[in-house]
Design an enzyme around this catalytic site. Structure first.
Site, PDB file in Angstrom:
ATOM      1  CB  ALA A   8      -0.929  -0.001   1.218  1.00 37.49           C
ATOM      2  CB  ALA A   9       3.950   2.287   1.508  1.00 34.69           C
ATOM      3  N   GLY A  10       3.455   1.827  -1.939  1.00 38.34           N
ATOM      4  CA  GLY A  10       4.198   1.945  -3.199  1.00 38.34           C
ATOM      5  C   GLY A  10       3.552   2.899  -4.186  1.00 38.34           C
ATOM      6  NE  ARG A  81       7.921  -3.999 -17.838  1.00 41.77           N
ATOM      7  CZ  ARG A  81       7.708  -3.874 -19.140  1.00 41.77           C
ATOM      8  NH1 ARG A  81       8.621  -4.326 -19.996  1.00 41.77           N
ATOM      9  NH2 ARG A  81       6.616  -3.311 -19.593  1.00 41.77           N
ATOM     10  NE  ARG A  87       3.749  -6.067 -18.077  1.00 42.33           N
ATOM     11  CZ  ARG A  87       3.761  -5.600 -19.327  1.00 42.33           C
ATOM     12  NH1 ARG A  87       4.422  -6.254 -20.278  1.00 42.33           N
ATOM     13  NH2 ARG A  87       3.122  -4.490 -19.637  1.00 42.33           N
ATOM     14  CB  ILE A 117      -1.628  -5.338  -9.075  1.00 43.29           C
ATOM     15  CG1 ILE A 117      -3.126  -4.987  -9.012  1.00 43.29           C
ATOM     16  CG2 ILE A 117      -0.859  -4.291  -9.853  1.00 43.29           C
ATOM     17  CD1 ILE A 117      -3.449  -3.665  -8.326  1.00 43.29           C
ATOM     18  CG  ASN A 119       3.699  -7.077 -14.021  1.00 42.25           C
ATOM     19  OD1 ASN A 119       2.920  -7.841 -14.558  1.00 42.25           O
ATOM     20  ND2 ASN A 119       3.711  -5.771 -14.250  1.00 42.25           N
ATOM     21  CG  ASP A 150      -3.400  -5.330 -20.453  1.00 45.59           C
ATOM     22  OD1 ASP A 150      -2.412  -4.588 -20.564  1.00 45.59           O
ATOM     23  OD2 ASP A 150      -3.384  -6.393 -19.813  1.00 45.59           O
ATOM     24  CG  HIS A 179      -0.486  -7.553 -17.628  1.00 43.52           C
ATOM     25  ND1 HIS A 179      -1.025  -6.485 -18.309  1.00 43.52           N
ATOM     26  CD2 HIS A 179       0.480  -7.023 -16.836  1.00 43.52           C
ATOM     27  CE1 HIS A 179      -0.438  -5.369 -17.929  1.00 43.52           C
ATOM     28  NE2 HIS A 179       0.492  -5.671 -17.021  1.00 43.52           N
TER      29      HIS A 179
END
Ligand code: NAD
Ligand code: LMR
Length: 331
Positions: A8-10, A81, A87, A117, A119, A150, A179
């Site tokens: 949550a802090a990203g 990335r 990915r 979410i 990757n 997407d 994805h």
């Protein structure tokens, strides 16, 4: 319903938490990260929307506490990335992170909807499935790889190519597959309203949708990948899951990367197109009170799309196998 954001802090986590704090479908919001969550939660708690917000860190079993009683967990935890990376290059860094998160969900929120979410989504979702199977908590109707970005990109890029406004009423363009790169398969022939581009335009817009993530990585120049558009897309999908769980019927199908066992009967038509070897695929789904209530058929495909599926499925099968066979080195 109570929602929890892990990571949550990203870059995604913070704007995603902000959007969920404003959602009418969220009655309580819980934030977990390995850093900074107390500050993010305190900041959000000053907003006068309904949901109370709490922040947790790893100390004192923070993840378990964040997950207690939660009905939806959304996970943007892990490395993004940098230019030049695929990915799949994130697999080693992120597989162990999501494995630990999946174990905690299995123990502390086994009935929650789980929205992934992190990757590479193509491989991370199978890791969640394997961990849940090992804990006897697996329900394929409740596990989702988030591929909404997407769909959002497809809507925007088709509108731009048509010289039309990008805002609502938006273009509805199915995007199926996985994805990453060529595993992302936009079905421009099914765009509503119709996409009028010639074959050259179809190929250009398809490439733009498949590699839009790379454009953001390049533009951010070592400062990460898409965060704000992803937060928008993640909140949109989370709200769709929550709205359906609260008994609302949605106007359109959602698209998500799921285990096709979520609806074995509905998956028959998909398998007749993609073959029997691909266990996870982003497909049109109907959502209901318990998650996936039906997998919808793919509709008529152009020759170009059939070829793209063949190519995408090959790459996707390798990504899935890598996730399924993953075992963390340190338990
Ligand atoms: P970021 O580095 O800004 O944030 C990631 C956060 O995860 C950080 O705050 C970090 O502290 C946290 N984290 C790391 N290990 C953790 C753990 N064990 N438990 C909880 N939190 C942990 O990255 P970002 O830009 O927010 O991207 C996050 C992930 O989302 C990346 O893997 C990125 O590739 C992916 N992503 C996916 C999509 C998609 O369409 N599905 C779109 C964009 C980004
Ligand atoms: C995206 O599509 O923007 C994300 O998957 C992030 C990335 O690495 O491109």
């Amino acid at each position: 319903m109570k929602a929890t954001v892990i990571g949550a802090a990203g870059g995604i986590g913070q704007p995603l938490s902000l959007l969920l704090k404003q959602s009418k479908y969220v009655s309580e919001l819980s934030l977990y990260d390995v850093v900074n969550t107390i500050g993010v939660a305190t900041d959000l708690s000053h907003i006068n929307s309904a949901a109370p917000v709490s922040g947790f860190l790893p100390e004192n079993d923070g993840m378990a506490k964040a997950l207690q009683g939660t009905e939806l967990v959304i996970i943007p935890a892990g490395m993004p990335r940098k230019p030049g990376m695929t990915r799949d290059d994130l697999f080693n860094a992120n597989a162990s992170i999501v494995y630990g998160i999946a174990e905690s969900i299995a123990k502390n929120a086994p009935k929650a909807f789980v929205l992934v979410i992190s990757n590479p989504v193509n491989s991370m979702v199978p890791i969640f499935a394997e961990v849940f199977k090992a804990h006897n908590t697996y329900d394929p109707k409740r596990l989702f790889g988030v591929t909404t970005l997407d769909v959002v990109r497809a809507s925007t890029f088709v509108a731009e190519a048509e010289g039309r406004p990008t805002e609502a009423p938006q273009f509805h363009v199915p995007v199926i597959g996985g994805h990453s790169g060529t595993t992302i398969i936009p079905l421009l022939s099914q765009s509503e309203p119709k996409f009028n581009g010639d074959q050259k335009a179809i190929e250009e817009v398809t490439h733009h949708i498949q590699f839009g993530g790379d454009d953001v990585v390049k533009a951010k120049n070592n400062a990460g990948s898409a965060t704000l558009s992803m937060a928008f897309a993640g909140a949109r999908f989370a709200e769709a899951v929550l709205a359906a769980a609260q008994g609302h019927s949605l106007e359109r199908p959602q698209y998500s990367y799921i285990d096709l066992n979520a609806d074995a009967q509905g998956a028959e038509q998909i398998k007749s197109v993609i073959g029997n070897d691909t266990a996870f695929f982003s497909v049109p789904i109907t959502l209901g009170r318990d998650g996936v209530s039906a997998i919808q058929p793919l509709g008529q495909l152009s020759e170009f799309e059939q070829k793209a599926i063949k190519e995408g499925v090959e790459a996707l099968n390798g990504n899935i196998a890598k996730g399924v066979s993953f075992k963390p080195t340190k338990l």
